[in-house]
Design an enzyme around this catalytic site. Structure first.
Site, PDB file in Angstrom:
ATOM      1  N   ASP A   1      -5.964  -2.673  -2.896  1.00 41.12           N
ATOM      2  CA  ASP A   1      -5.044  -1.648  -3.739  1.00 41.12           C
ATOM      3  C   ASP A   1      -4.402  -2.132  -4.868  1.00 41.12           C
ATOM      4  O   ASP A   1      -4.418  -1.653  -5.834  1.00 41.12           O
ATOM      5  CB  ASP A   1      -3.804  -1.181  -2.499  1.00 41.12           C
ATOM      6  CG  ASP A   1      -4.648  -0.768  -1.191  1.00 41.12           C
ATOM      7  OD1 ASP A   1      -5.463  -1.180  -0.765  1.00 41.12           O
ATOM      8  OD2 ASP A   1      -3.691   0.162  -0.755  1.00 41.12           O
TER       9      ASP A   1
ATOM     10  N   TRP B   1     -11.657  -6.321  -1.832  1.00 42.27           N
ATOM     11  CA  TRP B   1     -10.352  -6.834  -1.363  1.00 42.27           C
ATOM     12  C   TRP B   1     -10.070  -8.286  -1.663  1.00 42.27           C
ATOM     13  O   TRP B   1      -9.284  -8.675  -2.527  1.00 42.27           O
ATOM     14  CB  TRP B   1     -10.105  -6.561   0.321  1.00 42.27           C
ATOM     15  CG  TRP B   1      -9.739  -5.183   0.660  1.00 42.27           C
ATOM     16  CD1 TRP B   1      -8.432  -4.931   0.896  1.00 42.27           C
ATOM     17  CD2 TRP B   1     -10.326  -4.040   0.260  1.00 42.27           C
ATOM     18  NE1 TRP B   1      -8.110  -3.586   1.293  1.00 42.27           N
ATOM     19  CE2 TRP B   1      -9.147  -2.830   0.642  1.00 42.27           C
ATOM     20  CE3 TRP B   1     -11.571  -3.569  -0.141  1.00 42.27           C
ATOM     21  CZ2 TRP B   1      -9.810  -1.620   0.959  1.00 42.27           C
ATOM     22  CZ3 TRP B   1     -11.807  -2.075   0.089  1.00 42.27           C
ATOM     23  CH2 TRP B   1     -11.076  -1.243   0.448  1.00 42.27           C
TER      24      TRP B   1
ATOM     25  N   HIS C   1       0.838   6.216  -2.305  1.00 41.77           N
ATOM     26  CA  HIS C   1       0.000   5.110  -2.447  1.00 41.77           C
ATOM     27  C   HIS C   1      -0.715   4.936  -3.697  1.00 41.77           C
ATOM     28  O   HIS C   1      -1.092   6.036  -4.348  1.00 41.77           O
ATOM     29  CB  HIS C   1      -1.187   5.646  -1.292  1.00 41.77           C
ATOM     30  CG  HIS C   1      -1.518   4.806  -0.485  1.00 41.77           C
ATOM     31  ND1 HIS C   1      -0.808   4.487   0.768  1.00 41.77           N
ATOM     32  CD2 HIS C   1      -2.644   3.782   0.013  1.00 41.77           C
ATOM     33  CE1 HIS C   1      -1.333   3.817   1.636  1.00 41.77           C
ATOM     34  NE2 HIS C   1      -2.318   3.217   1.199  1.00 41.77           N
TER      35      HIS C   1
ATOM     36  N   ASP D   1       0.917  -1.303   0.085  1.00 41.73           N
ATOM     37  CA  ASP D   1      -0.062   0.032   0.031  1.00 41.73           C
ATOM     38  C   ASP D   1       0.737   1.309  -0.139  1.00 41.73           C
ATOM     39  O   ASP D   1       0.611   2.418  -0.704  1.00 41.73           O
ATOM     40  CB  ASP D   1      -0.924   0.089   1.468  1.00 41.73           C
ATOM     41  CG  ASP D   1      -0.299  -0.048   2.561  1.00 41.73           C
ATOM     42  OD1 ASP D   1       0.893  -0.524   2.570  1.00 41.73           O
ATOM     43  OD2 ASP D   1      -0.903   0.287   3.425  1.00 41.73           O
TER      44      ASP D   1
ATOM     45  N   GLU E   1      -2.162   9.093  -0.737  1.00 43.89           N
ATOM     46  CA  GLU E   1      -3.132   7.836  -0.333  1.00 43.89           C
ATOM     47  C   GLU E   1      -4.690   8.567  -0.212  1.00 43.89           C
ATOM     48  O   GLU E   1      -5.508   7.694  -0.399  1.00 43.89           O
ATOM     49  CB  GLU E   1      -2.974   7.469   1.202  1.00 43.89           C
ATOM     50  CG  GLU E   1      -3.927   6.632   1.547  1.00 43.89           C
ATOM     51  CD  GLU E   1      -3.270   5.992   3.182  1.00 43.89           C
ATOM     52  OE1 GLU E   1      -2.417   6.813   3.718  1.00 43.89           O
ATOM     53  OE2 GLU E   1      -3.933   4.927   3.394  1.00 43.89           O
TER      54      GLU E   1
ATOM     55  N   ARG F   1       5.367   4.317   5.840  1.00 49.66           N
ATOM     56  CA  ARG F   1       4.998   4.182   7.280  1.00 49.66           C
ATOM     57  C   ARG F   1       4.990   2.576   7.820  1.00 49.66           C
ATOM     58  O   ARG F   1       5.646   1.710   7.044  1.00 49.66           O
ATOM     59  CB  ARG F   1       3.619   4.758   7.655  1.00 49.66           C
ATOM     60  CG  ARG F   1       2.451   3.961   6.934  1.00 49.66           C
ATOM     61  CD  ARG F   1       1.247   4.637   7.196  1.00 49.66           C
ATOM     62  NE  ARG F   1      -0.006   3.622   6.632  1.00 49.66           N
ATOM     63  CZ  ARG F   1      -0.938   4.197   5.906  1.00 49.66           C
ATOM     64  NH1 ARG F   1      -0.904   5.705   5.600  1.00 49.66           N
ATOM     65  NH2 ARG F   1      -1.848   3.356   5.262  1.00 49.66           N
ATOM     66  N   ASP F   2       4.728   2.571   9.152  1.00 48.26           N
ATOM     67  CA  ASP F   2       4.879   1.165   9.732  1.00 48.26           C
ATOM     68  C   ASP F   2       3.738   0.342   9.325  1.00 48.26           C
ATOM     69  O   ASP F   2       2.855  -0.273   9.924  1.00 48.26           O
ATOM     70  CB  ASP F   2       5.017   1.123  11.098  1.00 48.26           C
ATOM     71  CG  ASP F   2       3.681   1.946  11.693  1.00 48.26           C
ATOM     72  OD1 ASP F   2       2.898   2.325  10.879  1.00 48.26           O
ATOM     73  OD2 ASP F   2       3.545   2.038  13.112  1.00 48.26           O
ATOM     74  N   GLU F   3       3.745   0.180   7.832  1.00 45.49           N
ATOM     75  CA  GLU F   3       2.326  -0.438   7.232  1.00 45.49           C
ATOM     76  C   GLU F   3       3.083  -1.543   6.271  1.00 45.49           C
ATOM     77  O   GLU F   3       3.333  -2.577   6.233  1.00 45.49           O
ATOM     78  CB  GLU F   3       1.348   0.322   6.762  1.00 45.49           C
ATOM     79  CG  GLU F   3       0.157  -0.605   6.201  1.00 45.49           C
ATOM     80  CD  GLU F   3      -1.197  -0.010   6.626  1.00 45.49           C
ATOM     81  OE1 GLU F   3      -1.080   1.160   7.216  1.00 45.49           O
ATOM     82  OE2 GLU F   3      -2.110  -0.640   6.433  1.00 45.49           O
TER      83      GLU F   3
HETATM   84  C1  BGC Z   1      -4.001   0.899   3.719  1.00 43.89           C
HETATM   85  C2  BGC Z   1      -5.015   0.797   2.606  1.00 43.89           C
HETATM   86  C3  BGC Z   1      -5.813  -0.640   2.662  1.00 43.89           C
HETATM   87  C4  BGC Z   1      -6.708  -0.221   3.929  1.00 43.89           C
HETATM   88  C5  BGC Z   1      -7.822  -0.968   4.054  1.00 43.89           C
HETATM   89  C6  BGC Z   1      -5.113   0.963   5.125  1.00 43.89           C
HETATM   90  O1  BGC Z   1      -4.352   1.135   6.128  1.00 43.89           O
HETATM   91  O2  BGC Z   1      -3.158   1.675   3.651  1.00 43.89           O
HETATM   92  O3  BGC Z   1      -4.342   1.032   1.412  1.00 43.89           O
HETATM   93  O4  BGC Z   1      -6.511  -0.834   1.639  1.00 43.89           O
HETATM   94  O5  BGC Z   1      -5.870   0.194   4.967  1.00 43.89           O
HETATM   95  O6  BGC Z   1      -8.739  -0.177   4.791  1.00 43.89           O
END
Ligand code: BGC
Length: 906
Positions: free
Chosen positions: A501, A553, A779, A488, A758, A492-494
């Protein structure tokens, strides 16, 4: 310290090799150029074609494969236009190199050939001899962080362990060839006799390590001479045992607690014998200058701790400890399916500014995923230089890092005291445009962009600066987020493989780059993680969150394989995915027997990050349900499973009826009356035919009511262009494209965006920065408008029922502020391109069609009788006109280059 000192090329579409007559080029094996570790028994070999002649096509092909000079396969001449075939020769041997040649023959009997090669990995699991080795916590004291106030936060909390260095000296000589298979549960850098092996970064990459750990194969013959040779490796946490997502290290350690290494060398000798040496308890290990390395936190390198020559044979490793054998199983090992992450471009700063507090702020001019290479001069030994990374600056001109959440994105380098030294972290990646350097003033740096090195496949350009910037922003967001998996965001911490996406952006992604191998591997992880029930996790590889099954998703399970099949024409993608597609659709149906997808069988994010409206979640979910059922039916039909196809086609039809009954009112309104609601219903054929004009009218009215502004989030945004132009409203689509008011792409560009944000409100005049809890400036989802630039504006696509671009559709849409637009795309057959320009009341359309394709070309005009090709009336030019309307002449053309002209009186 880095051997990667040379500048790299960037990201541009390569030229097609010239030649008047039909010739093959761009040979691939399993969708990859010269892969080393092929371990399928019948790898797919493919090629593209070029020819300057009109109407050219391949009449026959012949593939020959040789191993070390000996023939392994000769397909013989095979009639037809196929540009791929699966290897059908003698069983392939492991760790061998195969050269292959394809010859093609055209209708006039002329032939041409091209050559390439592939190398094999481990074809028989019992050939694995190496053990997994790791650090034995008993033999060396754990790394004690020095007590120093200035230590980075991660070190002070003691949460980051030091990477380990491993080595072993072997004597394999005399050899004819040496190959090495290498992987880690963690990240590795492999070294042989003082040289780095390969140019992959963050190897072995990220997969669902519970089921699949990829390995790479390298040919190290040139690095191993006669006599003793040293094989060394640096091993870091990476996705295996480092910080992952927002869960920090503790949860992430569910993969493993400490990284592990596996290396297997295979040496061939002149007499035909083979020596195999693998990692085992005889390897030795130590810490080194790298004090920690973490994907999210950054890296800390203390050059004073370097051990010169540690990766050379003569080094005294008596103070090193024996490595510990931690596992001997090989069942999860799979050959790496996709291109590795590589550094693909160096960025020279556009501005360097020093402030009064000794901070240097460097602007690369472009938001990237990657790292820097830092050069410092005259720093006394022990000087600590700290590099912090951020995507943007705050109002005071300082680095803005609030949106990184817990990701520190900070690298530290402690100088050895040499007159000049360079530092380049290797086991971390940051999402950034700006770097803040403290600790030493005499520094220089370059930004190094890193991502999965998917070959560039397409290019779009046009006369408008802002649209060109948008195109560039989309490409950079693709590059910054295709880092081993489709993530995504990179900062960041993700950094997770959020499935929506990926699926909404896929069409755009396929135009920009050849992502066949990249997504094939990702789909394997998706299938592994599908629950027994059939639910698909919201992130793939599946980690951290237990969430799954979200509408839009989970539908990545059907959308991704189907689209890859349509683009690349590789049926195996469907064969591998059909069971998973069915299980997903069955799962949704089981929970929603009434066929309106209301039941929250999992999460539901709706039209994520829409602007100021709430699209009905039931509308969105049911539209995806219909889409997935329909795609499953089509996939089954391609594979010849008529009964399965019939079952899902029936389901699709019933969902359609239910949708219309529940959500479409007699006046053509779709429940909720939002743009995304209309877009989904229209794009997926869910509005009864007689109500389509009314539904389109409501969509248009909504846009008009808002002053021609969009409200779409992730689910709707990519459909705006295609749906509006399909129903004759491309003027409206152009207005959205050119808009620079909030919310629009132009709004972010006005603010200086160099990647796709994003959220539409990542920054606004009223509120400044958007919510820090979720405000990435890189994003790609909202960048899925990219598809329409290629397929709408420049007009290159394929007919609805065409596969692998056998029947391209060239239908450009001159409009908006554009004077010209152009796109080129490497289809599996070869290059397809279109360029239109309007000047002096005339439209010129240049089209290139690859050999073997039969293209439908719409030449837009205000007067069909004015259309010429290379100056001649169409009939005289031998062009087949299949339809003439008030707005276009529609022609059918085979391969070649065409220049159409037509009056343009609007
Ligand atoms: C992500 C998104 C993702 C979403 C789902 C976010 O934290 O960055 O791109 O699809 O969460 O809700």
């Amino acid at each position: 310290m880095s051997t990667l000192m040379s500048a790299v090329n960037g990201w541009t579409l390569p030229a097609v090799p010239a030649g008047a007559a039909l010739h093959p080029y761009d040979l691939r094996c399993e969708h990859l150029a010269t892969p080393q570790g092929i371990a399928t028994r019948a790898p797919r070999l493919s090629w593209r074609l070029a020819s300057d002649r009109r109407g050219d096509a391949q009449a026959a092909y012949r593939i020959t494969v040789r191993a070390g000079g000996a023939p392994a396969w000769d397909s013989g001449w095979i009639d037809g236009e196929d540009t791929s075939a699966c290897y059908g020769g003698a069983p392939l041997a492991s760790f061998a190199r195969y050269t292959w040649q394809v010859q093609v023959r055209s209708a006039d009997g002329g032939t041409a050939a091209a050559e390439s090669w592939f190398g094999t990995g481990v074809l028989h699991p019992d050939e694995w001899a190496a053990a997994w080795i790791g650090h034995d916590p008993e033999t060396l004291p754990p790394f004690e962080p020095p007590a120093d106030d200035r230590e980075p936060r991660s070190v002070r909390t003691g949460s980051l362990p030091a990477p380990r260095y491993f080595r072993r000296v072997v004597d394999l000589s005399p050899v004819t060839a040496v190959r090495v298979a290498c992987t880690a549960r963690g990240l590795y850098e492999l070294r042989v006799n003082g040289h780095r092996v390969g140019d992959g970064e963050l190897t072995p990459g990220w997969t669902d390590y519970r089921y699949r750990v990829p390995y790479q194969v390298y040919d190290v013959t040139d690095l191993i001479g006669d006599g003793p040779a040293c094989v060394g490796a640096v091993l870091a946490d990476g996705w295996w045992s480092g910080s992952l997502g927002w869960d920090g290290r503790q949860q992430a350690q569910r993969y493993g607690r400490r990284p592990e290494l596996l290396v297997q060398l295979v040496a061939d000798h002149a007499d035909g014998s083979r020596t195999v040496v693998g990692t085992d308890g005889s390897w030795r290990e130590s810490t080194g200058p790298l004090r920690y390395a973490d994907l999210l936190m950054g890296e800390w390198y203390d050059a004073r701790l370097e051990q010169p020559g540690w990766d050379l044979p003569g080094f005294d490793d008596s103070s090193w400890a024996p490595a510990r054998v931690v596992d001997t199983r090989h069942d999860v090992l799979v050959p790496a399916a996709a291109e590795p992450v590589r550094v693909t471009e160096d960025l020279v700063p556009v501005e360097t500014r020093r402030d009064g507090d000794g901070r240097t702020i460097v602007d690369l001019g472009q938001n990237i995923a990657g790292r820097v290479r830092l050069t410092l001069r005259g720093a006394p030994a022990g000087t600590r230089v700290t590099l912090r990374h951020g995507e943007t600056l705050d109002d005071g001109g300082g680095l803005y890092t609030a949106n990184l959440r817990s990701a520190e994105a900070t690298d530290h380098y402690v100088a050895a005291g040499r007159p000049e030294e360079t530092f380049e972290p290797r086991f971390t990646v940051h999402g950034f445009r700006y770097v803040e350097v403290t600790g030493h003033a005499d520094v220089d740096l370059v930004g190094r962009a890193m991502h999965s090195d998917t070959p560039v496949a397409g290019e779009f350009s046009c006369s408008d600066d802002m649209v060109r910037r948008l195109t560039s922003n989309i490409r950079w967001s693709q590059r910054g987020n295709f880092v081993s998996v489709p993530t995504d965001c990179p900062q960041r911490d993700e950094r997770l493989g959020w499935t929506a996406d990926a699926q909404v952006f896929l069409r755009t992604a396929c135009y920009n780059a050849d992502v066949a191998a990249f997504f094939t591997g990702w789909l394997a992880d998706l299938r592994c993680a599908q629950t027994a029930e059939g639910a698909v996790p919201d992130v793939v590889p599946h980690v951290m969150t237990e969430r799954h099954g979200a509408p839009g998703w989970g539908d990545a399970a059907t959308v991704v394989p189907w689209h890859l099949y349509r683009v690349y024409g590789d049926e195996r993608i469907l064969r591998d995915s059909l069971p998973s597609m069915r299980r997903w659709v069955d799962h949704v149906e089981r929970h929603n027997p009434g066929l309106i997808w209301r039941d929250r069988v999992g999460s539901h994010y709706g039209d994520w990050l829409q602007a100021g409206v709430r699209t009905s979640r039931d509308v969105m979910a049911t539209a995806y349900f219909a889409l997935s059922a329909g795609l499953t039916a089509r996939a089954a039909s391609v594979l010849g499973h008529a009964d399965v196809a019939e079952r899902y086609a029936g389901l699709r039809a019933r969902i359609g009826e239910a949708f219309a009954g529940e959500f479409v009112s007699a006046d053509g309104r779709v429940s909720g009356d939002t743009q995304t609601g209309y877009l989904l219903a229209l794009a997926h054929g869910l509005v009864p035919d007689e109500l389509v004009p009314a539904a389109v009218g409501h969509l248009v009215a909504d846009l008009e009511r808002r002053g021609r502004r969009l409200t779409t989030g992730f689910a709707g945004v990519g459909l705006l262009g295609p749906v509006l132009s399909a129903y004759g409203h491309h003027d409206l689509a152009y207005d959205l494209l050119h808009d620079d008011r909030y919310p629009s792409w132009g709004y972010s560009i006005k603010r200086g965006a160099t990647t796709i944000w994003e959220r539409w409100d990542g920054w606004t005049e009223e509120n400044g920065f958007g919510p820090v809890a979720m405000n990435s400036f890189n994003h790609y989802a909202l960048g899925s408008v990219g598809e329409w630039l290629y397929s709408g504006v420049a007009g290159i696509g394929q007919e609805e029922d065409s596969v692998g671009y056998r029947r391209p559709l060239v239908r450009p849409l001159p409009g908006g502020r554009l004077r010209w637009a152009a796109a080129a795309y490497d289809t599996p057959l070869g290059r397809l391109s279109s360029r239109w320009e309007i000047s002096g009341g005339e439209l010129t359309l240049e089209v290139r069609v690859p050999p073997g394709a039969l293209a439908t070309v719409h030449v837009p005009t205000t007067d069909p009788s004015s259309v010429r090709e290379s100056g001649a009336p169409l009939a005289a030019a031998g062009i087949d006109v299949i339809e003439s309307t008030e707005a276009a002449s529609v022609c059918r053309v085979g391969s070649g280059r065409y220049t159409f002209t037509a009056s343009w009186g609007r």
